[in-house]
Design a protein around this motif. Structure first.
Motif, PDB file in Angstrom:
ATOM      1  N   SER A 425      -9.196   8.561 -14.821  1.00 54.79           N
ATOM      2  CA  SER A 425      -8.929   8.903 -13.180  1.00 54.79           C
ATOM      3  C   SER A 425      -8.599  10.189 -12.914  1.00 54.79           C
ATOM      4  CB  SER A 425      -7.965   7.910 -12.494  1.00 54.79           C
ATOM      5  OG  SER A 425      -7.474   8.261 -11.247  1.00 54.79           O
ATOM      6  N   LYS A 433       0.647   1.313  -6.184  1.00 52.14           N
ATOM      7  CA  LYS A 433       1.618   1.288  -7.200  1.00 52.14           C
ATOM      8  C   LYS A 433       1.590   0.553  -8.263  1.00 52.14           C
ATOM      9  CE  LYS A 433       5.124   0.579  -3.318  1.00 52.14           C
ATOM     10  NZ  LYS A 433       6.580  -0.061  -3.215  1.00 52.14           N
ATOM     11  N   ALA A 434      -0.282   0.130  -8.720  1.00 55.13           N
ATOM     12  CA  ALA A 434      -0.581  -0.185  -9.544  1.00 55.13           C
ATOM     13  C   ALA A 434       0.098   0.474 -11.281  1.00 55.13           C
ATOM     14  CB  ALA A 434      -2.137  -0.451  -9.496  1.00 55.13           C
ATOM     15  N   GLU A 435      -0.709   0.132 -12.623  1.00 56.84           N
ATOM     16  CA  GLU A 435      -0.556   0.621 -13.519  1.00 56.84           C
ATOM     17  C   GLU A 435      -1.503   1.388 -13.373  1.00 56.84           C
ATOM     18  OE1 GLU A 435      -1.120  -1.805 -16.908  1.00 56.84           O
ATOM     19  OE2 GLU A 435       0.868  -3.265 -16.053  1.00 56.84           O
ATOM     20  N   ALA A 436      -3.091   1.504 -13.082  1.00 58.51           N
ATOM     21  CA  ALA A 436      -4.163   2.698 -13.784  1.00 58.51           C
ATOM     22  C   ALA A 436      -4.631   2.752 -11.915  1.00 58.51           C
ATOM     23  CB  ALA A 436      -4.745   2.632 -14.240  1.00 58.51           C
ATOM     24  N   ASN A 494      -1.105   1.866  -0.072  1.00 56.53           N
ATOM     25  CA  ASN A 494      -0.454   1.271  -0.692  1.00 56.53           C
ATOM     26  C   ASN A 494      -1.326   0.319   0.567  1.00 56.53           C
ATOM     27  OD1 ASN A 494       0.149  -0.479  -2.339  1.00 56.53           O
ATOM     28  ND2 ASN A 494       2.362  -0.567  -1.767  1.00 56.53           N
ATOM     29  N   LEU A 578      -5.334  -3.733  -5.873  1.00 56.62           N
ATOM     30  CA  LEU A 578      -4.483  -2.735  -6.150  1.00 56.62           C
ATOM     31  C   LEU A 578      -3.243  -2.583  -5.327  1.00 56.62           C
ATOM     32  CD1 LEU A 578      -7.160   0.180  -6.891  1.00 56.62           C
ATOM     33  CD2 LEU A 578      -6.174  -1.099  -8.418  1.00 56.62           C
TER      34      LEU A 578
END
Length: 872
Positions: A425, A433-436, A494, A578
Motif C-alpha cells: 500500500s 482506523k482499519a488494519e490496512a 475516516n 474500511l
C-alpha cells in the motif's frame, strides 16, 4: 500592420547595449536660449547623459554630429532627468539628475564657437544631495505655492517622501501602508502629491499635511535624512482603480479643466482634482507609456498612448482619433517644439532608439501597370467559377466547419487504473482506523501530436480520497512523443467517499502562445474502499431494485468480491467498508429483483451504483439493448431528512464557535492592552489579577479553537454522507419516474450544486433556492405561482423545515406527472430570476391527495412525512 505610420523626422540610436526606462527622457529649453525651442535630454542606466538639438536637412535624416550638444558619463545609473527652477536666486532652468543614492542639479550653458565646429556646451554642478535611502523616482513643482522656484520630492524604495527646498533638505515622511513604490506626480492646483499604491489605489496627500507632520524621534532632527519613523499621514482622497499603474500625469490647459491622468495596465483614467472619475477608457492592448497634451477642441484633452504592439494611439478624451505604427516599443513619449516645428512626437525605446516623428500619411506612388487586352474565354471562367463554388460549399458545411487538422486533438491524455490493488500500500497519513488501507495504481499517459510547451498535469479525486501526488510539471513534449506518470489513490479520511471517480487535467501552451487544456476521467475500483465480508441478515435500511432480466449470479458480475469455492455467495454478498459499516447485497432466486441493505443510509449508495453499472456492462456485452432498472419501493425521505438535520446542526455549531471565538479574542486583546499600559507605567502598580485573567482567556481561546476544528471535521464527514445519500435519492427518483439523461442532469444540478460546503454558501440554502425555482417554472401548477417575486440573495436559513417541505412538494409534483425541463412554454411560463431564500408554494385545497414513495401519509397540507419500513 497599421495603415498609417509615424513619419520619421529625425532618429538616432544611443550607445551600445544601454538600457532606458520611463524617466530617462525629458524635453525642455535646458540651456535657457530663449528661442522657444526644446532640447532633448536623455539619461541611461549606464550613466550617460546626452543632450540633443535635432536639425535635419530633410525629414528622415539621421543624426548629424552638431545635433549632439553634450555627452557626459556620470558614472552612476541615471534613474530620472527633469528640468525646472531648481537653483535659488535665479529663475533660469536647471537640470536635475536622479541617481540611486544621489540627487545632482546642473546648469547647462553654451559658448559661442569662433570656428566652424559650432557652439560648445558644458554642464556645471550647482549642488548635490547624498541620499541615505535608495531612490525610485521624483517629482517637482512650486510646493506650498512658492513663486519663482521649484522644489523637489524624491520617493524612496521603502516608501519615504524626501523633500528638498533647492540647496537644503526640508523633511521626510513615510507613506502609510507602503509596500512597493508607484508613479508619483505633483498637482499645483491642489498643492498635493498623487501616487498609486500597491493596493491599486490612487492616493492624494496634501503638502501642508506632509509639512506639518513631525518626526516621532526629535533626537534625529540634526541627521535629517537618517532612518526615522514618520508620523502616520492622513490621505486627502483615495480611488480604487483595481490595477497597477504605469504612469500618472497632472495637466491643466486654458480651455480644459485640471485633470489627473492615470495609465493602468488595461485602462487609462481621467480624474478630477477631488479624485472623482471624469472618464475612463478600456484598452484592448497592453500600454507602455502615455502623455496628455493640449487639444484644439475646447473642453477636451488629447492623449498619446504607446503600446507593446509598436503602436501610437491618439485619443480625444475617450475617442480614438488616430493610430500610427512605430518602429519600436516606446517606454517614454514626449511632445516638443523643435526647429520651429511644434508638436513633434519624441519617443524612446528601452534599448536606446530615439526618434522624432510626426503624424500623417504619404501618398501612394504605386501605379498599376496597364493590362494587355486579350480575348476572354467564358467557358474556362465558368468551369473555374463552378470549381470555386464547390470548394466554398464544402468548406461552409455545418457538420465540417472546422479544418480537418482540428478534428484530431493535439494532445490526448488517458488514464489506466490497475485491475488489482497495490501489493504494498502507498497510503500516506491515512486517518482510517482499519488494519490496512489499500491503494490502487493509476497510470496516466500523455500523447502529443504537436509541440506542447510547459505541460502541467493535475489529478483530482474527491475527498476523503487522496493521491500520492496531485501536481506534475512535465518537460516540453515534442511532436509524436508521449509521457507516462504513475501515482496511487487511497482513502485518507475516516468516511466513505460519495464518488469513486477521478479527473486528470493537462494544461499546456502551443508554440504560438495559445493556452490549451486536455482532460479525461477515470473510475476507481470498489475494492479501494471496502472488502468482502459475511452478509448480515438484519439491517435498518433496505432498497429493492427491479430489472426486466433474470438475476445474474454474483460470480459473474462481482468476481473480485466472491470466493468461487463458496456456492452460497452466488445470490448473497457482504461488503465491509474500511470505515467499519457493512452492506449486504441479495439477488432473488424467483423474481428479477436485487436487494441492498445496510444500517446506514449513505452506505447503500456506492453498492447500488456499482450494481447498476455492472449489470449494464454485463448486458451490453451480451448485446442486450432493452435492459432497464426500475424502482417501485419507498424513497427514504425521512432518513434523508435526518442527515440534512445533522449537517445543518453542525453548521449552526460552527457559527456559534465563530461568535464565541470572536468574543474571546476581543476580550484577550483588551486584557493585553491593559497589561501593556501597566507595564509601560513609570510607577509600578498592582496587576489586579490581569495576568490570571489573561491566562484563563488564552485557555478558553485554545479550547474553542480545538472544538471548532473538531466540529469542522465532523461537518466534512456529515457533508460527505449527505452527498452519498443525495446521490442515492437522485438515482431512486430517476428509476422511479424513468427520467431521461437530461432530466437526471437537472436533478443533479438541483440537489448537488456545490462541490464543497462553506459557511458563506451552504448546501441547504442553495438546494432550497434551486428547488423553489423548479417549483415556480417547470413544476408550477398555475400562472399565479410563476408571478411570485423571487429573492436574489442566498443566506443561511434558521432551520430546515422549509427545505424539507419543498423537497416533499417536489416529489409530490413529480408523482402527479410533472416533468423537469429548463425550456418553458412562453404561453404558460414566465421568465423567473434564480431565487435566493424562497418561501414554499402554498398548495391548493382542491389538489388531489397523492401518495409518493417514501411515506404512508396523504399530503393535503404537506406536513412532516412519517417513517415507514420498506417491505421485502
Amino acid at each position: 500592420m497599421s495603415l498609417f505610420k509615424a513619419r520619421d523626422w529625425w532618429s538616432t540610436t544611443l550607445g551600445e547595449k544601454e538600457e532606458f526606462d520611463q524617466g530617462c527622457l525629458c524635453v525642455a529649453d535646458v540651456d535657457n536660449s530663449g528661442s522657444g525651442q526644446d532640447k532633448i535630454i536623455v539619461g541611461s542606466y549606464m550613466g550617460y547623459l546626452r543632450i540633443f538639438n535635432p536639425h535635419p536637412v530633410k525629414p528622415g535624416d539621421g543624426v548629424q554630429p552638431e545635433d549632439l550638444l553634450l555627452e557626459v558619463q556620470l558614472r552612476e545609473p541615471i534613474l530620472q532627468v527633469e528640468v525646472g527652477k531648481f537653483v535659488s536666486g535665479t529663475e533660469g532652468l536647471h537640470l536635475a539628475v536622479l541617481h540611486c543614492r544621489k540627487l545632482c542639479v546642473y546648469a547647462v550653458s553654451g559658448t559661442l564657437g569662433s570656428v566652424e565646429h559650432g557652439n560648445q556646451y558644458q554642464i556645471k554642478l550647482m549642488y548635490e544631495h547624498n541620499l541615505q535611502r535608495t531612490a525610485c523616482n521624483m517629482t517637482y513643482g512650486p510646493f506650498g505655492g512658492v513663486k519663482g522656484r521649484d522644489l523637489i520630492c524624491i520617493q524612496s524604495m521603502d516608501g519615504m517622501l524626501m523633500l528638498f527646498e533647492q540647496e537644503s533638505y526640508a523633511f521626510g515622511r513615510f507613506l502609510p501602508g507602503f509596500l512597493l513604490p508607484g508613479p508619483l506626480t505633483y498637482s499645483s492646483r491642489t498643492d498635493s502629491f498623487i501616487t498609486v499604491s500597491s493596493c491599486q489605489q490612487v492616493e492624494s496627500y496634501k503638502y501642508q499635511v506632509l509639512a506639518f507632520a513631525t518626526d516621532s524621534d526629535e533626537r534625529q532632527e540634526t541627521e535629517q535624512q537618517k532612518i526615522s519613523s514618520g508620523k502616520r499621514l492622513a490621505v486627502d482622497w483615495v480611488l480604487n482603480i483595481g490595477e497597477q499603474a504605469l504612469d500618472i500625469c497632472v495637466v491643466s490647459f486654458n480651455q480644459a479643466v485640471s485633470s489627473v491622468f492615470v495609465l493602468g495596465e488595461r485602462n487609462f483614467f481621467c480624474l478630477k482634482d477631488n479624485g472623482q472619475i471624469r472618464f475612463m477608457k478600456k484598452l484592448d492592448y497592453s500600454p507602455s507609456c502615455f502623455i496628455p497634451y493640449c487639444s484644439v477642441k475646447e473642453g477636451t484633452i488629447n492623449t498619446l498612448v504607446g503600446n507593446h504592439s509598436k503602436m501610437l494611439n491618439v485619443y480625444q478624451d475617450v475617442t480614438l482619433k488616430w493610430a500610427a505604427q512605430l518602429p519600436h516599443i516606446p517606454v517614454s513619449v514626449k511632445v516638443a517644439s523643435l526647429q520651429d516645428l511644434k508638436g513633434v512626437i519624441v519617443t524612446l525605446s528601452d534599448n536606446g532608439h530615439l526618434q522624432c516623428s510626426y503624424l500623417g500619411t504619404d501618398p501612394s506612388l504605386f501605379q498599376a501597370p496597364r493590362v494587355d487586352s486579350r480575348e476572354i474565354n467564358y467557358e474556362e471562367f465558368d468551369a473555374e467559377m463552378k470549381e470555386l463554388q464547390k470548394i466554398i460549399k464544402e468548406a461552409t458545411k455545418t457538420q465540417d466547419i472546422l479544418p480537418k487538422s482540428e478534428k484530431h486533438r493535439d494532445l490526448i491524455v488517458t488514464a489506466e487504473v490497475s485491475p488489482d490493488l497495490d501489493a504494498e500500500s502507498q497510503a500516506i497519513d491515512s486517518e482510517v482506523k482499519a488494519e490496512a488501507v489499500p491503494s490502487v495504481t493509476v497510470k496516466i499517459k500523455i500523447q502529443s501530436r504537436v509541440t506542447a510547451q510547459k505541460p502541467n498535469l493535475a489529478v483530482c479525486v474527491q475527498a476523503p480520497l487522496a493521491v500520492t501526488c496531485d501536481q506534475f510539471v512535465i518537460d516540453d513534449l515534442e511532436p509524436d512523443s508521449s509521457e507516462t506518470v504513475v501515482l496511487s489513490v487511497f482513502l485518507k479520511g475516516n468516511c466513505s467517499p460519495s464518488e469513486l471517480e477521478g479527473n486528470c487535467v493537462v494544461s499546456y501552451s502551443t508554440p504560438t502562445g495559445m493556452l490549451k487544456v486536455a482532460q479525461c476521467n477515470f473510475r476507481l475500483p470498489l475494492r479501494l474502499v471496502c472488502f468482502p465480508a459475511q452478509p448480515s441478515k438484519a439491517a435498518n435500511h433496505k432498497l429493492t431494485i427491479d430489472t426486466n432480466k433474470p438475476p445474474i449470479s454474483f460470480f459473474t458480475i462481482f468476481p473480485d468480491f466472491v470466493d468461487t469455492s463458496e456456492d452460497d455467495q452466488a445470490n448473497v454478498l457482504g461488503f465491509q467498508f474500511l470505515t467499519g459499516s457493512k452492506t449486504t447485497l441479495l439477488a432473488s432466486k424467483t423474481s428479477q429483483r436485487y436487494r441492498i441493505q445496510s444500517d446506514q443510509l449513505e452506505d447503500l449508495w456506492l453498492i447500488t451504483k456499482e450494481l447498476t453499472l455492472r449489470l449494464k456492462e454485463h448486458f451490453k456485452k451480451q448485446n442486450c439493448k432493452d435492459f432497464a432498472c426500475t424502482f417501485s419501493g419507498s424513497i427514504p425521505l425521512q432518513e434523508y431528512f435526518e442527515l440534512i438535520d445533522r449537517h445543518f446542526e453542525l453548521r449552526l455549531n460552527a457559527e456559534k464557535f465563530q461568535e464565541l471565538l470572536s468574543e474571546r479574542a476581543i476580550q484577550f486583546r483588551a486584557i493585553e492592552r491593559r497589561l501593556l499600559t501597566r507595564f509601560k507605567d513609570k510607577t509600578p502598580a498592582p496587576l489586579q489579577h490581569l495576568d490570571t485573567l489573561l491566562e484563563g482567556t488564552f485557555r478558553e481561546v485554545i479550547a474553542l479553537a480545538d472544538a471548532a476544528e473538531e466540529n469542522q471535521a465532523n461537518m466534512f464527514q456529515a457533508f460527505t454522507k449527505l452527498k452519498s445519500a443525495t446521490h442515492l435519492v437522485i438515482m431512486l427518483i430517476s428509476l422511479w419516474q424513468k427520467l431521461s439523461a437530461d432530466q437526471v442532469a437537472i436533478l443533479e444540478a438541483t440537489f448537488l450544486p456545490l462541490a464543497e460546503d462553506t459557511q458563506e454558501l451552504g448546501w441547504e440554502e442553495t438546494v432550497d433556492a434551486a428547488i423553489s425555482y423548479l417549483l415556480r417554472t417547470c413544476l408550477s401548477k398555475s400562472s399565479k405561482e410563476q408571478a411570485l417575486t423571487l429573492s436574489s440573495q442566498l443566506c443561511m436559513p434558521k432551520d430546515t423545515s422549509r427545505l424539507k417541505k419543498n423537497i416533499t412538494l417536489f416529489c409530490d409534483r413529480l408523482a402527479k406527472g410533472g416533468r423537469l425541463s429548463l425550456s418553458t412554454d412562453s404561453a404558460t411560463q414566465q421568465a423567473a430570476v434564480m431565487p435566493g431564500g424562497c418561501t414554499t408554494i402554498p398548495e391548493s385545497d382542491l389538489e388531489e391527495r397523492v401518495v409518493i414513495p417514501g411515506s404512508t401519509a396523504m399530503f393535503p397540507s404537506h406536513g412532516q412525512i412519517t417513517k415507514q419500513k420498506s417491505q421485502p
